[in-house]
Design a protein around this motif. Structure first.
Motif, PDB file in Angstrom:
ATOM      1  N   ALA A 205      48.331  47.098  48.614  1.00 38.89           N
ATOM      2  CA  ALA A 205      49.161  45.952  48.598  1.00 38.89           C
ATOM      3  C   ALA A 205      50.069  45.903  47.457  1.00 38.89           C
ATOM      4  CB  ALA A 205      48.189  44.762  48.587  1.00 38.89           C
ATOM      5  N   TYR A 206      49.448  46.484  46.299  1.00 39.05           N
ATOM      6  CA  TYR A 206      50.305  46.393  45.040  1.00 39.05           C
ATOM      7  C   TYR A 206      51.470  47.401  45.182  1.00 39.05           C
ATOM      8  CZ  TYR A 206      50.999  47.132  40.150  1.00 39.05           C
ATOM      9  OH  TYR A 206      51.722  47.498  38.868  1.00 39.05           O
ATOM     10  N   LEU A 207      51.179  48.713  45.789  1.00 40.64           N
ATOM     11  CA  LEU A 207      52.401  49.458  45.807  1.00 40.64           C
ATOM     12  C   LEU A 207      53.413  48.626  46.901  1.00 40.64           C
ATOM     13  CD1 LEU A 207      50.666  52.718  46.197  1.00 40.64           C
ATOM     14  CD2 LEU A 207      52.238  51.914  44.456  1.00 40.64           C
ATOM     15  N   GLU A 208      52.853  48.098  47.972  1.00 44.74           N
ATOM     16  CA  GLU A 208      53.942  47.296  48.790  1.00 44.74           C
ATOM     17  C   GLU A 208      54.767  46.348  47.985  1.00 44.74           C
ATOM     18  OE1 GLU A 208      51.182  45.720  51.716  1.00 44.74           O
ATOM     19  OE2 GLU A 208      51.211  47.579  52.842  1.00 44.74           O
ATOM     20  N   ARG A 209      54.073  45.519  47.128  1.00 48.63           N
ATOM     21  CA  ARG A 209      54.870  44.673  46.349  1.00 48.63           C
ATOM     22  C   ARG A 209      55.664  45.188  45.217  1.00 48.63           C
ATOM     23  NH1 ARG A 209      57.821  41.886  43.835  1.00 48.63           N
ATOM     24  NH2 ARG A 209      57.373  39.825  42.851  1.00 48.63           N
ATOM     25  N   TRP A 210      55.073  46.155  44.607  1.00 49.72           N
ATOM     26  CA  TRP A 210      55.392  46.733  43.100  1.00 49.72           C
ATOM     27  C   TRP A 210      56.264  47.909  43.313  1.00 49.72           C
ATOM     28  CZ3 TRP A 210      57.022  43.101  39.792  1.00 49.72           C
ATOM     29  CH2 TRP A 210      56.276  41.993  39.842  1.00 49.72           C
ATOM     30  N   GLY A 211      55.920  48.815  44.468  1.00 48.41           N
ATOM     31  CA  GLY A 211      56.065  50.066  44.553  1.00 48.41           C
ATOM     32  C   GLY A 211      57.571  50.589  43.829  1.00 48.41           C
ATOM     33  N   TRP A 212      58.805  49.675  44.544  1.00 49.19           N
ATOM     34  CA  TRP A 212      59.870  50.077  43.772  1.00 49.19           C
ATOM     35  C   TRP A 212      60.252  50.404  42.284  1.00 49.19           C
ATOM     36  CZ3 TRP A 212      62.047  47.036  39.974  1.00 49.19           C
ATOM     37  CH2 TRP A 212      61.596  45.640  39.970  1.00 49.19           C
ATOM     38  N   GLU A 213      59.149  49.861  41.555  1.00 51.22           N
ATOM     39  CA  GLU A 213      58.948  49.922  40.099  1.00 51.22           C
ATOM     40  C   GLU A 213      58.014  50.868  39.520  1.00 51.22           C
ATOM     41  OE1 GLU A 213      58.068  47.226  36.433  1.00 51.22           O
ATOM     42  OE2 GLU A 213      57.965  46.178  38.272  1.00 51.22           O
ATOM     43  N   VAL A 214      56.806  51.052  40.504  1.00 51.53           N
ATOM     44  CA  VAL A 214      55.727  51.994  39.969  1.00 51.53           C
ATOM     45  C   VAL A 214      55.468  53.254  40.814  1.00 51.53           C
ATOM     46  CG1 VAL A 214      54.769  50.022  38.909  1.00 51.53           C
ATOM     47  CG2 VAL A 214      54.101  50.412  41.133  1.00 51.53           C
ATOM     48  N   ASP A 215      56.271  53.436  41.932  1.00 50.25           N
ATOM     49  CA  ASP A 215      55.781  54.601  42.510  1.00 50.25           C
ATOM     50  C   ASP A 215      55.704  55.876  41.699  1.00 50.25           C
ATOM     51  OD1 ASP A 215      55.274  53.528  44.949  1.00 50.25           O
ATOM     52  OD2 ASP A 215      57.264  53.752  46.159  1.00 50.25           O
ATOM     53  N   GLN A 216      56.507  56.359  40.826  1.00 51.33           N
ATOM     54  CA  GLN A 216      56.696  57.212  40.162  1.00 51.33           C
ATOM     55  C   GLN A 216      55.617  57.702  39.462  1.00 51.33           C
ATOM     56  OE1 GLN A 216      60.058  55.951  37.941  1.00 51.33           O
ATOM     57  NE2 GLN A 216      59.058  54.928  36.540  1.00 51.33           N
ATOM     58  N   TYR A 217      54.901  56.738  39.082  1.00 52.64           N
ATOM     59  CA  TYR A 217      53.530  56.954  38.396  1.00 52.64           C
ATOM     60  C   TYR A 217      52.173  57.197  39.067  1.00 52.64           C
ATOM     61  CZ  TYR A 217      56.402  54.253  35.158  1.00 52.64           C
ATOM     62  OH  TYR A 217      57.485  53.962  34.268  1.00 52.64           O
ATOM     63  N   PHE A 218      52.178  57.109  40.347  1.00 51.11           N
ATOM     64  CA  PHE A 218      51.424  57.199  41.349  1.00 51.11           C
ATOM     65  C   PHE A 218      51.504  58.833  42.000  1.00 51.11           C
ATOM     66  CE2 PHE A 218      50.774  52.874  41.098  1.00 51.11           C
ATOM     67  CZ  PHE A 218      49.542  52.456  41.321  1.00 51.11           C
ATOM     68  N   GLN A 219      52.042  59.616  41.608  1.00 51.74           N
ATOM     69  CA  GLN A 219      51.801  61.000  41.733  1.00 51.74           C
ATOM     70  C   GLN A 219      52.172  61.155  43.299  1.00 51.74           C
ATOM     71  OE1 GLN A 219      48.744  63.254  39.133  1.00 51.74           O
ATOM     72  NE2 GLN A 219      47.804  61.226  39.488  1.00 51.74           N
ATOM     73  N   GLY A 220      53.251  60.796  43.918  1.00 53.60           N
ATOM     74  CA  GLY A 220      53.591  60.954  45.258  1.00 53.60           C
ATOM     75  C   GLY A 220      52.866  60.077  46.243  1.00 53.60           C
ATOM     76  N   ILE A 221      51.977  59.133  45.838  1.00 52.68           N
ATOM     77  CA  ILE A 221      51.343  58.112  46.362  1.00 52.68           C
ATOM     78  C   ILE A 221      52.464  56.771  46.581  1.00 52.68           C
ATOM     79  CG2 ILE A 221      49.329  56.667  46.680  1.00 52.68           C
ATOM     80  CD1 ILE A 221      48.614  59.569  47.035  1.00 52.68           C
ATOM     81  N   THR A 222      52.453  56.375  47.898  1.00 55.44           N
ATOM     82  CA  THR A 222      53.343  55.010  48.055  1.00 55.44           C
ATOM     83  C   THR A 222      52.360  54.223  49.038  1.00 55.44           C
ATOM     84  OG1 THR A 222      54.495  56.021  49.940  1.00 55.44           O
ATOM     85  CG2 THR A 222      55.379  56.599  48.163  1.00 55.44           C
ATOM     86  N   ALA A 223      52.982  53.019  49.448  1.00 51.16           N
ATOM     87  CA  ALA A 223      52.501  52.144  50.222  1.00 51.16           C
ATOM     88  C   ALA A 223      52.145  52.670  51.693  1.00 51.16           C
ATOM     89  CB  ALA A 223      53.130  50.919  50.211  1.00 51.16           C
ATOM     90  N   LYS A 224      53.173  53.721  52.045  1.00 48.69           N
ATOM     91  CA  LYS A 224      52.967  54.616  53.184  1.00 48.69           C
ATOM     92  C   LYS A 224      52.225  55.465  53.422  1.00 48.69           C
ATOM     93  CE  LYS A 224      57.754  52.705  54.400  1.00 48.69           C
ATOM     94  NZ  LYS A 224      58.937  53.059  54.885  1.00 48.69           N
ATOM     95  N   SER A 225      51.554  55.908  52.282  1.00 47.82           N
ATOM     96  CA  SER A 225      50.596  57.256  52.317  1.00 47.82           C
ATOM     97  C   SER A 225      49.448  56.708  53.186  1.00 47.82           C
ATOM     98  CB  SER A 225      50.155  57.338  50.798  1.00 47.82           C
ATOM     99  OG  SER A 225      51.093  57.803  49.878  1.00 47.82           O
ATOM    100  N   THR A 226      48.738  57.678  53.561  1.00 43.62           N
ATOM    101  CA  THR A 226      47.456  57.497  54.309  1.00 43.62           C
ATOM    102  C   THR A 226      46.415  56.849  53.563  1.00 43.62           C
ATOM    103  OG1 THR A 226      46.529  59.807  53.826  1.00 43.62           O
ATOM    104  CG2 THR A 226      47.909  59.715  55.645  1.00 43.62           C
ATOM    105  N   ASP A 227      45.401  56.309  54.267  1.00 47.22           N
ATOM    106  CA  ASP A 227      44.231  55.625  53.761  1.00 47.22           C
ATOM    107  C   ASP A 227      43.650  56.629  52.621  1.00 47.22           C
ATOM    108  OD1 ASP A 227      44.613  53.376  54.840  1.00 47.22           O
ATOM    109  OD2 ASP A 227      43.235  53.414  56.571  1.00 47.22           O
ATOM    110  N   ALA A 228      43.326  57.986  53.170  1.00 50.35           N
ATOM    111  CA  ALA A 228      42.698  58.834  52.440  1.00 50.35           C
ATOM    112  C   ALA A 228      43.486  59.344  51.132  1.00 50.35           C
ATOM    113  CB  ALA A 228      42.688  60.181  53.277  1.00 50.35           C
ATOM    114  N   GLU A 229      44.628  59.532  51.185  1.00 52.26           N
ATOM    115  CA  GLU A 229      45.506  59.744  50.030  1.00 52.26           C
ATOM    116  C   GLU A 229      45.370  58.529  49.087  1.00 52.26           C
ATOM    117  OE1 GLU A 229      49.098  62.395  52.113  1.00 52.26           O
ATOM    118  OE2 GLU A 229      49.179  60.007  52.192  1.00 52.26           O
ATOM    119  N   ILE A 230      45.438  57.395  49.518  1.00 50.66           N
ATOM    120  CA  ILE A 230      45.405  56.272  48.568  1.00 50.66           C
ATOM    121  C   ILE A 230      43.896  56.377  47.843  1.00 50.66           C
ATOM    122  CG2 ILE A 230      45.407  53.642  48.111  1.00 50.66           C
ATOM    123  CD1 ILE A 230      47.839  53.587  49.993  1.00 50.66           C
TER     124      ILE A 230
END
Length: 151
Positions: free
Chosen positions: A110-135
């Motif tokens: 949920a955080y990535l859905e809201r703030w991903g545009w700003e913080v995705d770069q810090y999540f090592q390839g993980i985004t709001a669209k990543s699988t449950d297992a990846e998150i």
């Protein structure tokens, strides 16, 4: 050999931008919901300040550390709370770290859905669209605190 916890250090540009966003919050200008976090330093005892994106999920408020096990996270673990400030409005809060990775995964998505545009770069390839297992696999690298505003 022990592995260091994940932490993505801020660039000089990011430090300057964070300083600007923090000053704006201190003067009452919140950029898309940002606030200035103050938390007591675990060794210095002085209040440390940094801009954060408080996040609401299922009626609760959270702080998510996009950069990993940062200084504010380490300080929060010792202090157990801090203050959020926007302008003259300062709200003290207590904080409890979320240990359950299954719950954290839902909050992080949920955080990535809201703030991903700003913080995705810090999540090592993980985004709001990543699988449950990846998150879920990324959760140990990104501490999450439930915050409760004190009366």
């Amino acid at each position: 050999m022990s592995q260091q916890p994940y932490y993505r250090r801020a660039s000089r540009l990011t430090v300057r931008l964070n300083g600007l966003v923090g000053r704006m919050a201190r003067h009452g200008v919140s950029v898309l919901g940002t606030a200035e976090l103050s938390v007591r330093g675990r060794t210095s005892g002085r209040m440390q300040r940094i801009p954060v994106n408080p996040h609401s999920y299922e009626g609760e408020r959270y702080l998510v550390s996009a950069r990993g096990h940062s200084q504010w996270v380490r300080n929060m673990r010792v202090a157990g709370g801090g203050e959020l400030r926007v302008g003259r409005r300062t709200r003290a809060f207590s904080a409890a770290e979320i240990a359950d990775d299954e719950r954290k995964a839902r909050i992080v998505r949920a955080y990535l859905e809201r703030w991903g545009w700003e913080v995705d770069q810090y999540f090592q390839g993980i985004t709001a669209k990543s699988t449950d297992a990846e998150i879920l696999a990324a959760c140990p690298d990104h501490p999450v605190f439930r915050i409760s505003v004190e009366p």
